[in-house]
Structure formats: C-alpha cells, structure tokens
Write an enzyme that holds these catalytic residues in place. Structure first.
Site, PDB file in Angstrom:
ATOM      1  CD  GLU A  92      -3.001  -1.189   2.204  1.00 42.91           C
ATOM      2  OE1 GLU A  92      -4.165  -1.401   1.860  1.00 42.91           O
ATOM      3  OE2 GLU A  92      -2.682  -0.999   3.381  1.00 42.91           O
ATOM      4  CB  CYS A 105       3.196   7.506   3.175  1.00 41.38           C
ATOM      5  SG  CYS A 105       3.714   6.374   4.439  1.00 41.38           S
ATOM      6  CB  CYS A 112       7.295  -5.140   8.693  1.00 43.24           C
ATOM      7  SG  CYS A 112       8.729  -4.372   9.472  1.00 43.24           S
ATOM      8  CB  CYS A 116       6.383  -2.618  16.197  1.00 40.41           C
ATOM      9  SG  CYS A 116       8.065  -2.310  15.628  1.00 40.41           S
ATOM     10  CB  CYS A 119       3.090  -1.795  13.819  1.00 41.91           C
ATOM     11  SG  CYS A 119       3.206  -1.581  12.029  1.00 41.91           S
ATOM     12  CB  CYS A 341       0.931   6.082  11.626  1.00 42.79           C
ATOM     13  SG  CYS A 341       1.781   7.490  11.043  1.00 42.79           S
TER      14      CYS A 341
HETATM   15  N1  SAH Z   1       9.269   0.611   9.789  1.00 41.74           N
HETATM   16  C1  SAH Z   1       9.497   1.994   9.909  1.00 41.74           C
HETATM   17  C2  SAH Z   1       8.594   2.849   9.042  1.00 41.74           C
HETATM   18  C3  SAH Z   1       7.152   2.479   8.914  1.00 41.74           C
HETATM   19  S1  SAH Z   1       6.089   2.702  10.282  1.00 41.74           S
HETATM   20  C4  SAH Z   1       9.392   2.420  11.355  1.00 41.74           C
HETATM   21  O1  SAH Z   1       8.944   1.629  12.180  1.00 41.74           O
HETATM   22  O2  SAH Z   1       9.798   3.528  11.660  1.00 41.74           O
HETATM   23  C5  SAH Z   1       5.776   4.467  10.364  1.00 41.74           C
HETATM   24  C6  SAH Z   1       5.475   4.963  11.776  1.00 41.74           C
HETATM   25  O3  SAH Z   1       4.162   4.573  12.218  1.00 41.74           O
HETATM   26  C7  SAH Z   1       6.434   4.426  12.828  1.00 41.74           C
HETATM   27  O4  SAH Z   1       6.825   5.449  13.713  1.00 41.74           O
HETATM   28  C8  SAH Z   1       5.584   3.423  13.541  1.00 41.74           C
HETATM   29  O5  SAH Z   1       6.074   3.117  14.796  1.00 41.74           O
HETATM   30  C9  SAH Z   1       4.245   4.095  13.558  1.00 41.74           C
HETATM   31  N2  SAH Z   1       3.115   3.221  13.852  1.00 41.74           N
HETATM   32  C10 SAH Z   1       3.031   1.885  13.645  1.00 41.74           C
HETATM   33  N3  SAH Z   1       1.811   1.423  14.046  1.00 41.74           N
HETATM   34  C11 SAH Z   1       1.115   2.488  14.502  1.00 41.74           C
HETATM   35  C12 SAH Z   1      -0.208   2.658  15.009  1.00 41.74           C
HETATM   36  N4  SAH Z   1      -1.052   1.636  15.079  1.00 41.74           N
HETATM   37  N5  SAH Z   1      -0.597   3.897  15.370  1.00 41.74           N
HETATM   38  C13 SAH Z   1       0.249   4.956  15.250  1.00 41.74           C
HETATM   39  N6  SAH Z   1       1.504   4.858  14.755  1.00 41.74           N
HETATM   40  C14 SAH Z   1       1.946   3.633  14.390  1.00 41.74           C
HETATM   41 FE1  SF4 Z   2       7.752  -2.806  10.882  1.00 39.26          FE
HETATM   42 FE2  SF4 Z   2       5.556  -1.637  11.783  1.00 39.26          FE
HETATM   43 FE3  SF4 Z   2       7.648  -1.948  13.395  1.00 39.26          FE
HETATM   44 FE4  SF4 Z   2       7.777  -0.174  11.380  1.00 39.26          FE
HETATM   45  S1  SF4 Z   2       6.407  -0.090  13.149  1.00 39.26           S
HETATM   46  S2  SF4 Z   2       9.328  -1.684  11.978  1.00 39.26           S
HETATM   47  S3  SF4 Z   2       6.529  -1.248   9.834  1.00 39.26           S
HETATM   48  S4  SF4 Z   2       6.413  -3.600  12.486  1.00 39.26           S
END
Ligand code: SAH
Ligand code: SF4
Length: 364
Positions: A92, A105, A112, A116, A119, A341
């Site tokens: 996406e 974006c 991934c 996390c 996420c 995000c």
């Molecule tokens: N993998 C990279 C970039 C993609 S995620 C990273 O982790 O930085 C982009 C941002 O969205 C990151 O700061 C991530 O921690 C945040 N993010 C992930 N899940 C989220 C959620 N459910 N609500 C708000 N931010 C989130």
């Molecule tokens: Fe991967 Fe989501 Fe963690 Fe970014 S925030 S490193 S996309 S699992």
C-alpha cells in the site's frame, strides 16, 4: 526470455544496457528524461530516440509499474493505493495532502520482518523486500493519478516523500537507496533530499551509511523511554537498545539545528504517556537536534492497546515544549480507509485472515 523492466535501473545500469546494444552513452540521458521526467511508458512515443532504437528497446525491454488493485479516498482527502507486484504480492501507498503541500508515504517491503506490537503491518506473515522498481513505481503510479507529469516542479501535489509505509526501509537498504537516488535525480522526478524523510525502527548499523550516502532526513520510531517497555513495543530494541540508538542519532551525518531528527512517539494509554515519561524523553534528547512527533495510536482490528486521551497527549506535549522541544501532535489522517500510521496491511492478507476466522466459526 522475459523482457527486462527498465524502471528501477540506476543511470549507470541504464547506460550499460544502451552501450551494450551498441548505442551511444548520451542516449541514457534522453531515455531517462522520457521515463522519469515525462512519465512516458510507451517506447513508441519517445520520438527523440529515433525509430530503430525504439524498435530495439521494445524487443528487449518493458517499462512496468505495479498494477493498481484499488484506490480509496478518505473523507479527509487522504488517498490510498493497493498495488500488486508482478509476482502478485501486495503493498500500500498513501498520499496525505495538506494546505500547499503533500506527503507521499512509500512502502519498502511487503509486510515487515519486525513485529512491533502496536503495528498492523508487523502482523503480516508474508514478507519480502520490494525492488527499486517497485519503490519508484509507487511514486509513478501516484503521479499518474494526479496527472503530475512532466516533473517540472510546478504545482506539485507531492512536495515530500516519506519512507513510512509498510516495512523497515533500513532492512532493505540496497533497493531503497537505489530507488531514492532515482527519485532524487535532477533530470527526472527530482525530489530534493531535504524533502525526503526515512523512518526507521532503529536499525543502528545502517543509520550512518544512510545519512552519508543519501543525506535524507531521519525519523526514528522511539515510542518508549525505558528499554523494558521498548523491548515489547519495538522488539528490535533487544538488539539495539535506546542508548545505542541515541548514540547513532548523535552521529547521524547532516543533522543540525536546522535539520533535526524526528522522534516518533506513539501515544498509548497508560503505557508510555505519563508526565514522568515526557520528562525522561526530554532528558534523553537534550543533546540531540531533535523534534518530536506525537502520534495518537491508530487502532486496528484485534489490537488491545488504546490511544491516550487528548488531555494526556496535550499535557505530554506541553511538558516537552516547556523543555524547549517542539512536539506537535500529528493529526491522524485517513483512519476511515485504514491509511493512518501503522494501519497498512495488504488486502489479500486481510481477506485471507477473514476467511480463516470464518471457517473457525462453529456451524450453526
Ligand atoms: N518501519 C518503519 C517505518 C514504517 S512505520 C518504522 O517503524 O519507523 C511508520 C510509523 O508509524 C512508525 O513510527 C511506527 O512506529 C508508527 N506506527 C506503527 N503502528 C502504529 C499505530 N497503530 N498507530 C500509530 N503509529 C503507528
Ligand atoms: Fe515494521 Fe511496523 Fe515496526 Fe515499522 S512499526 S518496523 S513497519 S512492524
């Protein structure tokens, strides 16, 4: 033999192909201009190349962008594309328009490898790195939608690029850097490195190289001020804990007061949002040129975390402000189309999950 896709080739690679077929090196510049300045995908239309060369190109090469599966428009004008790659994987891409500017974006991986806990992308099982062609292809598709060719820099919708979609860009550094070099090339898409931000969960060993070679802005997903909590939220922390991460930030090439590192901090109710957390955050960042992005947590189906209250987020921001740190609260965008995000995840995976769950339901 399958025809080679020229999208995603570096200038040097493109030149090698042309010279290899007996052409003069200067043709590279012309072809590059057609593809990345004009957005032309049809060799027949590349009139300055001459018919014999156009015919030869058609025999051996193709120009392929990812296929658009769906396009969704949010109530707040955020747009999301679901794209399909040649091997039928899905990613996406999201466009977030604002007054007079707009950030596109881009995704760097299908899913991934990191997990996390807050996420949605991290729950996707299927993972592979995207190729440079697939990364550059995302911006080309977005430009098609907004009819934004040629790349002459006027009235652009896309003023900024953020590597913040699906995936960890520093785990796919080779392809991401190749793609960003194409995107930055002044005779093509021509996005300034100052308008590009790469977000990492904290792949410490790759950060210096990223700053040195690409010179793009850095965003770091910090999200917690103690290792015990960050180990859970951002598990890569077990490998590269907060202290090491911040040391790498201090050394990030090109960061300065004029070009601060963004620290992303997702606001999770009762977990990382206390006044003590805010004070500790300010202390940790005191000798780093930093700004903080407070991100209200975006929920997705099945997740147990809750977003902090507005009052709590405001208080958190104020504590940071009092300590001289800029900490705006990022307005969630595109929540209604799951484009905010951390909400991205390919649709086929969602559909698969849905049907798996359904088959687990007892038959009435
Ligand atoms: N993998 C990279 C970039 C993609 S995620 C990273 O982790 O930085 C982009 C941002 O969205 C990151 O700061 C991530 O921690 C945040 N993010 C992930 N899940 C989220 C959620 N459910 N609500 C708000 N931010 C989130
Ligand atoms: Fe991967 Fe989501 Fe963690 Fe970014 S925030 S490193 S996309 S699992």
């Amino acid at each position: 033999m399958a025809k080679k896709n020229l999208i995603g080739f570096s200038r040097e690679e493109l030149e090698a192909e042309l010279v290899g077929m007996g052409e003069k090196a200067f043709r590279t510049k012309q072809l590059w201009h057609w593809i990345y300045h004009q957005g032309e995908m049809d060799f027949d239309q590349m009139t300055s190349l001459g018919k014999p060369l156009r015919e030869k190109l058609k025999e051996t090469y193709v120009l392929l962008k990812p296929e658009v599966v769906t396009e969704q428009l949010s109530e707040d004008t955020t747009r999301k594309w679901l794209l399909r790659t040649q091997d039928r994987n899905e990613v996406e891409t999201v466009f977030i328009p604002e007054e007079g500017r707009g950030a596109l974006c881009l995704s760097s991986q299908v899913g991934c490898t990191l997990t996390c806990s807050f996420c949605h992308t991290g729950t996707q099982k299927l993972v592979r790195n995207l190729t440079a062609a697939e990364i550059v292809g995302q911006i080309m598709v977005a430009r098609d939608t907004y009819d934004e060719w040629p790349s002459d820099g006027h009235d652009r919708h896309f003023t900024n690029i953020v590597m913040m979609g699906m995936g960890e860009p520093l785990y796919n550094y080779e392809e991401v850097s190749k793609a960003l070099k194409i995107i930055m090339d002044e005779e093509g898409i021509s996005m300034s490195r100052r308008k590009i931000t790469l977000s990492t969960s904290g792949v410490v060993p790759m950060m210096e190289r990223c700053g040195e070679e690409l010179g793009v802005g850095l965003a770091v997903s910090l999200h917690a001020v103690r290792d015990e909590l960050r180990d859970i939220l951002v598990p890569i922390n077990k490998k590269y804990p907060i202290k090491e991460l911040l040391e790498a930030c201090r050394k990030y090439p090109g960061s300065s007061n004029a070009r601060r590192i963004t620290f992303e901090y997702v606001m999770l109710d009762g977990l990382n949002d206390s006044a003590a957390d805010a004070k500790e955050l300010a202390r940790l960042l005191k000798d780093i040129p930093a700004k903080i992005n407070l991100i209200p947590f975006n929920k997705w189906p099945g997740v147990e975390y809750e977003c902090s209250s507005h009052h709590k987020i405001k208080q958190f921001s104020e504590i940071l402000n009092e300590r001289g740190l800029s900490a705006p609260i990022r307005m969630p965008r595109g929540r209604d189309i799951m484009a905010a995000c951390g909400q991205l995840k390919s649709a086929s995976e969602k559909a698969r999950k849905f049907s798996e769950n359904k088959s687990e339901q007892p038959v009435a």
